[in-house]
Design a protein around this motif. Structure first.
Motif, PDB file in Angstrom:
ATOM      1  N   MET A 301       0.839  -1.212   0.000  1.00  0.00           N
ATOM      2  CA  MET A 301       0.000   0.000   0.000  1.00  0.00           C
ATOM      3  C   MET A 301       0.871   1.258   0.000  1.00  0.00           C
ATOM      4  N   GLY A 302       1.973   1.214   0.745  1.00  0.00           N
ATOM      5  CA  GLY A 302       2.831   2.385   0.871  1.00  0.00           C
ATOM      6  C   GLY A 302       3.599   2.729  -0.395  1.00  0.00           C
ATOM      7  N   VAL A 303       4.053   1.722  -1.137  1.00  0.00           N
ATOM      8  CA  VAL A 303       4.916   1.987  -2.304  1.00  0.00           C
ATOM      9  C   VAL A 303       4.154   1.958  -3.627  1.00  0.00           C
ATOM     10  N   ALA A 304       2.865   1.626  -3.604  1.00  0.00           N
ATOM     11  CA  ALA A 304       2.106   1.411  -4.852  1.00  0.00           C
ATOM     12  C   ALA A 304       2.144   2.617  -5.790  1.00  0.00           C
ATOM     13  N   GLU A 305       1.979   3.813  -5.258  1.00  0.00           N
ATOM     14  CA  GLU A 305       1.914   5.010  -6.116  1.00  0.00           C
ATOM     15  C   GLU A 305       3.235   5.265  -6.838  1.00  0.00           C
ATOM     16  N   THR A 306       4.329   4.887  -6.226  1.00  0.00           N
ATOM     17  CA  THR A 306       5.629   5.039  -6.873  1.00  0.00           C
ATOM     18  C   THR A 306       5.929   3.837  -7.755  1.00  0.00           C
ATOM     19  N   PHE A 307       5.572   2.663  -7.276  1.00  0.00           N
ATOM     20  CA  PHE A 307       5.921   1.418  -7.945  1.00  0.00           C
ATOM     21  C   PHE A 307       5.252   1.262  -9.311  1.00  0.00           C
ATOM     22  N   VAL A 308       3.946   1.470  -9.397  1.00  0.00           N
ATOM     23  CA  VAL A 308       3.191   1.155 -10.615  1.00  0.00           C
ATOM     24  C   VAL A 308       3.665   1.929 -11.841  1.00  0.00           C
ATOM     25  N   PRO A 309       3.747   3.278 -11.792  1.00  0.00           N
ATOM     26  CA  PRO A 309       4.185   3.990 -13.011  1.00  0.00           C
ATOM     27  C   PRO A 309       5.620   3.687 -13.411  1.00  0.00           C
ATOM     28  N   ILE A 310       6.494   3.429 -12.436  1.00  0.00           N
ATOM     29  CA  ILE A 310       7.891   3.118 -12.754  1.00  0.00           C
ATOM     30  C   ILE A 310       8.018   1.708 -13.305  1.00  0.00           C
ATOM     31  N   PHE A 311       7.316   0.771 -12.701  1.00  0.00           N
ATOM     32  CA  PHE A 311       7.470  -0.634 -13.055  1.00  0.00           C
ATOM     33  C   PHE A 311       6.696  -1.003 -14.314  1.00  0.00           C
ATOM     34  N   PHE A 312       5.449  -0.554 -14.427  1.00  0.00           N
ATOM     35  CA  PHE A 312       4.594  -0.955 -15.541  1.00  0.00           C
ATOM     36  C   PHE A 312       4.450   0.126 -16.623  1.00  0.00           C
ATOM     37  N   GLY A 313       4.696   1.375 -16.285  1.00  0.00           N
ATOM     38  CA  GLY A 313       4.553   2.450 -17.261  1.00  0.00           C
ATOM     39  C   GLY A 313       3.293   3.263 -17.033  1.00  0.00           C
ATOM     40  N   PRO A 314       3.203   4.460 -17.646  1.00  0.00           N
ATOM     41  CA  PRO A 314       2.077   5.384 -17.419  1.00  0.00           C
ATOM     42  C   PRO A 314       0.722   4.834 -17.869  1.00  0.00           C
ATOM     43  N   LYS A 315       0.706   3.865 -18.798  1.00  0.00           N
ATOM     44  CA  LYS A 315      -0.570   3.306 -19.264  1.00  0.00           C
ATOM     45  C   LYS A 315      -1.273   2.485 -18.186  1.00  0.00           C
ATOM     46  N   TYR A 316      -0.547   2.162 -17.115  1.00  0.00           N
ATOM     47  CA  TYR A 316      -1.100   1.284 -16.080  1.00  0.00           C
ATOM     48  C   TYR A 316      -1.422   2.024 -14.780  1.00  0.00           C
ATOM     49  N   LEU A 317      -1.607   3.342 -14.827  1.00  0.00           N
ATOM     50  CA  LEU A 317      -1.885   4.101 -13.604  1.00  0.00           C
ATOM     51  C   LEU A 317      -3.134   3.596 -12.874  1.00  0.00           C
ATOM     52  N   ALA A 318      -4.097   3.082 -13.621  1.00  0.00           N
ATOM     53  CA  ALA A 318      -5.312   2.555 -12.992  1.00  0.00           C
ATOM     54  C   ALA A 318      -5.013   1.350 -12.098  1.00  0.00           C
ATOM     55  N   THR A 319      -3.865   0.730 -12.296  1.00  0.00           N
ATOM     56  CA  THR A 319      -3.485  -0.437 -11.495  1.00  0.00           C
ATOM     57  C   THR A 319      -3.144  -0.050 -10.055  1.00  0.00           C
ATOM     58  N   THR A 320      -2.788   1.218  -9.823  1.00  0.00           N
ATOM     59  CA  THR A 320      -2.348   1.652  -8.492  1.00  0.00           C
ATOM     60  C   THR A 320      -3.390   1.358  -7.423  1.00  0.00           C
ATOM     61  N   MET A 321      -4.608   1.832  -7.630  1.00  0.00           N
ATOM     62  CA  MET A 321      -5.656   1.614  -6.634  1.00  0.00           C
ATOM     63  C   MET A 321      -6.044   0.143  -6.560  1.00  0.00           C
ATOM     64  N   ILE A 322      -6.039  -0.539  -7.700  1.00  0.00           N
ATOM     65  CA  ILE A 322      -6.347  -1.976  -7.718  1.00  0.00           C
ATOM     66  C   ILE A 322      -5.357  -2.734  -6.841  1.00  0.00           C
ATOM     67  N   LEU A 323      -4.081  -2.376  -6.933  1.00  0.00           N
ATOM     68  CA  LEU A 323      -3.039  -3.037  -6.147  1.00  0.00           C
ATOM     69  C   LEU A 323      -3.206  -2.749  -4.657  1.00  0.00           C
ATOM     70  N   LYS A 324      -3.533  -1.508  -4.325  1.00  0.00           N
ATOM     71  CA  LYS A 324      -3.726  -1.158  -2.916  1.00  0.00           C
ATOM     72  C   LYS A 324      -4.863  -1.967  -2.291  1.00  0.00           C
ATOM     73  N   ILE A 325      -5.959  -2.092  -3.028  1.00  0.00           N
ATOM     74  CA  ILE A 325      -7.099  -2.856  -2.511  1.00  0.00           C
ATOM     75  C   ILE A 325      -6.741  -4.344  -2.434  1.00  0.00           C
ATOM     76  N   MET A 326      -6.068  -4.842  -3.452  1.00  0.00           N
ATOM     77  CA  MET A 326      -5.725  -6.262  -3.516  1.00  0.00           C
ATOM     78  C   MET A 326      -4.834  -6.691  -2.354  1.00  0.00           C
ATOM     79  N   ALA A 327      -4.000  -5.779  -1.856  1.00  0.00           N
ATOM     80  CA  ALA A 327      -3.071  -6.111  -0.772  1.00  0.00           C
ATOM     81  C   ALA A 327      -3.797  -6.532   0.501  1.00  0.00           C
ATOM     82  N   ILE A 328      -5.033  -6.085   0.671  1.00  0.00           N
ATOM     83  CA  ILE A 328      -5.799  -6.398   1.884  1.00  0.00           C
ATOM     84  C   ILE A 328      -6.013  -7.901   2.038  1.00  0.00           C
ATOM     85  N   VAL A 329      -5.960  -8.629   0.949  1.00  0.00           N
ATOM     86  CA  VAL A 329      -6.247 -10.065   0.971  1.00  0.00           C
ATOM     87  C   VAL A 329      -5.151 -10.875   1.662  1.00  0.00           C
ATOM     88  N   LEU A 330      -3.933 -10.329   1.781  1.00  0.00           N
ATOM     89  CA  LEU A 330      -2.777 -11.114   2.211  1.00  0.00           C
ATOM     90  C   LEU A 330      -2.923 -11.774   3.590  1.00  0.00           C
TER      91      LEU A 330
END
Length: 478
Positions: A301-330
């Motif tokens: 949750m803490g690194v998602a906003e930095t991680f997603v655009p750097i790792f996947f590229g600007p086309k995947y910005l929508a993944t940021t919130m998806i990843l934050k929510i998905m982390a709750i499952v762990l």
């Protein structure tokens, strides 16, 4: 305990190697292929994986458990291995024929589907369960290291644009089959195939079917989710979901490694009636699963906003919130994994295990129908979280007297406090360095170290038995 720690390290490496290919190549592939092409890959792979699951039935858990219970006698080991593998081959070959019919007459993406069929073919040769049952993991690690390195090199050398999706697919699926084939020479150094009657072969069928029910139910969260998302929303949404799932595979792989290592050991302890060691291993496993999963949840949750655009590229910005929510499952996934691999499956308590995942699958599918049309990939993630919570609660209720959840309250509180400290440090790094690659690396490294050091310091001065025992076991060679 040293053997357990060594085997866990081996299997953790194995799980990481299984997922390291998509993680290492994701920044390159996601940019070269784009969300839509990645969605097509994920969609066709998901369908092939369903055929693969049917081909393997419940052999992974059943074979693991059976080998662990009979490994002390060479004659029993040969007979058990032969019976299980003969049955696996018969079923896998039949499913391979059905998949061929699907490719030729049903699939809309016949070229991709044909290449994905190599995953199904791999079921004929996948005998990882044999090595798991013997608690020998080094062979698997060596195999995966070789195959994954070759695959990574081929992807970077060959995949150049969206039209190369078929090359990417072929590399991944072919490497899977090659890995299984490499393992077989090692099998015959430990066991031999013996002639047994057809009746003995099919004597394993009932238990594999029973353990297949939860496998197919769990696949709702891992496979059917993406099929429903692609059908009810778009391949772009599947691409966003797939990107977030790639990140989640890393912590889930470590948690899964713990279950894979402990299942054969616990099966052996149950069969010998060693209650003292059972209690020790269960306490340590639950403690580790809670601390690790809670730390990873807040870290992602803490690194998602930095991680997603750097790792996947600007086309995947929508993944940021998806990843934050998905982390709750762990944390819920972690608890469910420990309960089923150390308390239910090893002790032949298949019924509560099967019922829990069936109920969770029904909840997941129902919520998918409601949420996907409105929320897309976010709806899929929410449905998965609710289903995992249902499964974890259902399984906990089945082992309430054995597990004693109140033992772990302080461990959870220490993990939450350590996570809060970690998030503060991650926030400071982000404010000072912004969203850069250096910032991301420091957020992960310093944040992770902050969590670990904080938890160890608190636990070392605590009277909490579980936390203290866990820290001592990890740090000291006991």
């Amino acid at each position: 305990m040293n053997t357990i720690k060594k085997n866990f390290a081996y299997n953790a490496i194995y799980q990481i190697l299984v997922i390291i290919l998509p993680i290492v190549t994701a920044p390159f592939v996601s940019r070269v292929l784009g969300p839509t092409k990645m969605g097509q890959y994920s969609y066709t792979y998901s369908i092939a994986t369903y055929f693969l699951l049917i081909a393997k039935l419940g052999f992974d858990n059943y074979g693991n458990r059976s080998i662990a219970r009979r490994r002390s006698s060479k004659g029993d080991l040969d007979k058990t291995f032969s019976g299980i593998y003969y049955l696996q081959f018969i079923i896998a070959f039949s499913i391979m024929c059905l998949y061929s019919i699907y490719v030729l007459f049903i699939s809309k993406y016949s070229t991709l589907a044909l290449m994905q069929g190599l995953w199904v073919l791999g079921a004929l040769f996948d005998i990882n369960w044999f090595f798991y049952g013997l608690e020998e993991f080094s062979i698997i690690i060596l195999r995966n290291t070789l195959v994954k390195i070759i695959s990574i090199v081929l992807i970077f050398c060959i995949v150049r644009g969206p039209n190369d999706l078929w090359k990417y697919t072929l590399i991944l699926s072919a490497s899977s089959v090659a890995g299984f084939l490499i393992t077989w020479p090692f099998v015959f150094s430990k066991v031999k195939l013996v002639k047994i009657q057809l009746k003995e072969i099919f004597s394993h069928f009932r238990q594999t079917i029973l353990l297949f029910i939860p496998v197919i139910a769990i696949s709702v969260f891992t496979i059917l989710d993406k099929i429903m998302l692609g059908y009810m929303s778009s391949f772009t949404q599947v691409g966003y979901f797939e990107a977030a799932e790639k990140v989640m595979m890393a912590p889930k792989g470590i948690i899964g490694a713990l279950g894979t290592v402990m299942l054969p050991r616990m099966a052996n302890l149950y069969s010998s009636g060693d209650n003292k060691n059972k209690r020790v291993f269960i306490d340590l496993s639950v403690g580790f699963a809670l601390v690790f999963s809670i730390g990873c949840m807040f870290g992602i949750m803490g690194v998602a906003e930095t991680f997603v655009p750097i790792f996947f590229g600007p086309k995947y910005l929508a993944t940021t919130m998806i990843l934050k929510i998905m982390a709750i499952v762990l944390p819920f996934y972690a608890i469910g994994n420990v309960v089923r691999t150390q308390l239910l499956i090893p002790n032949m308590r298949d019924k509560p295990y099967i019922n829990s995942v069936l109920f969770g699958a029904i909840v997941n599918v129902t919520l998918n129908f409601v949420l996907i049309p409105k929320l897309g990939a976010r709806g899929t993630v929410i449905a998965t979280i609710v289903a995992e919570i249902v499964i974890a609660v259902f399984q906990l209720l089945a082992v309430l007297r054995e597990l004693k959840p109140n033992y772990f309250v302080m461990t959870v509180l220490y993990s939450l406090f350590s996570s809060g400290t970690m998030l503060f440090v991650i926030f400071l790094v982000k404010v000072i360095l912004g969203n850069s690659l250096l910032s991301l690396l420091l957020q992960i490294v310093i944040g992770g170290m902050t969590f670990a050091i904080t938890f160890i310091l608190i636990s070392s001065k605590s009277r909490d038995v579980i936390s203290t025992k866990m820290v001592n076991t990890i740090i000291r060679k006991k």
